[in-house]
Design an enzyme around this catalytic site. Sequence first.
Site, PDB file in Angstrom:
ATOM      1  N   CYS A   1     -44.359 101.980  56.598  1.00 31.52           N
ATOM      2  CA  CYS A   1     -45.790 101.595  56.098  1.00 31.52           C
ATOM      3  C   CYS A   1     -46.373 101.949  55.287  1.00 31.52           C
ATOM      4  O   CYS A   1     -45.815 102.540  55.070  1.00 31.52           O
ATOM      5  CB  CYS A   1     -46.414 102.429  58.301  1.00 31.52           C
ATOM      6  SG  CYS A   1     -46.203 103.389  58.179  1.00 31.52           S
TER       7      CYS A   1
ATOM      8  N   CYS B   1     -47.050  96.603  56.082  1.00 37.54           N
ATOM      9  CA  CYS B   1     -46.880  97.382  54.403  1.00 37.54           C
ATOM     10  C   CYS B   1     -47.469  95.515  53.313  1.00 37.54           C
ATOM     11  O   CYS B   1     -47.436  95.455  52.587  1.00 37.54           O
ATOM     12  CB  CYS B   1     -46.303  98.126  54.244  1.00 37.54           C
ATOM     13  SG  CYS B   1     -44.415  97.267  54.218  1.00 37.54           S
TER      14      CYS B   1
ATOM     15  N   CYS C   1     -44.185  96.112  50.104  1.00 38.16           N
ATOM     16  CA  CYS C   1     -43.713  96.657  50.470  1.00 38.16           C
ATOM     17  C   CYS C   1     -42.040  95.328  49.670  1.00 38.16           C
ATOM     18  O   CYS C   1     -41.879  94.817  49.382  1.00 38.16           O
ATOM     19  CB  CYS C   1     -42.456  96.256  51.404  1.00 38.16           C
ATOM     20  SG  CYS C   1     -43.025  96.883  52.553  1.00 38.16           S
TER      21      CYS C   1
END
Length: 140
Positions: A14, A88, A92
Site C-alpha cells: 500500500c 497504490c 506499484c
Amino acid sequence: MPDSRSRPTVLFVCVHNAGRSQMAAAYLTHLAGDAVDVRSAGSAPADAVNPAVVEAMSEVGIDISARTPKLLTPDAVQASDVVITMGCGDACPVYPGKRYLDWQLADPAGQGVAAVRPIRDEIATRVRGLLTELGVTPPH
C-alpha cells in the site's frame, strides 16, 4: 518446516505501508506460520505504523508495535509469487509472470480504532481466502 524455495512468497503493498499492508502481512504470518514467506512495503512509506492499526491488531492478539514501514523495491516484487496491492495505483511496479491481486479496502490513515476494526476484519477474511487459494493449511 518447508524451505523457502517450496513455500509461496506474498508481498502486500500500500502507499504508506502503515496500515492495510501491515495488517495483512501480520494476519498472514499469524495464520500461516512458516508455510508462507510474508513481506510488506509501501510506495511512499510513512515514518511509523498507524497507532490505531497497532491498537486494532492488538485487540485480536497480534502485536505489530515493533514493525516499521518499508520502501517498495523492484527486487521485492520480483522475489514474490503473489503481489497484493491496496490502493497504490500506478506506483506499484508490474512484472510479467507475477500474480497480482488488488484488494479494494478503505484507507485507515487518519482514522480512529473504531474505523479501523472493520478494515482489519475484512483483511482477515481476505487473508483466510488467500490461504485457501494458495493451498496452505494453517498450523494448529
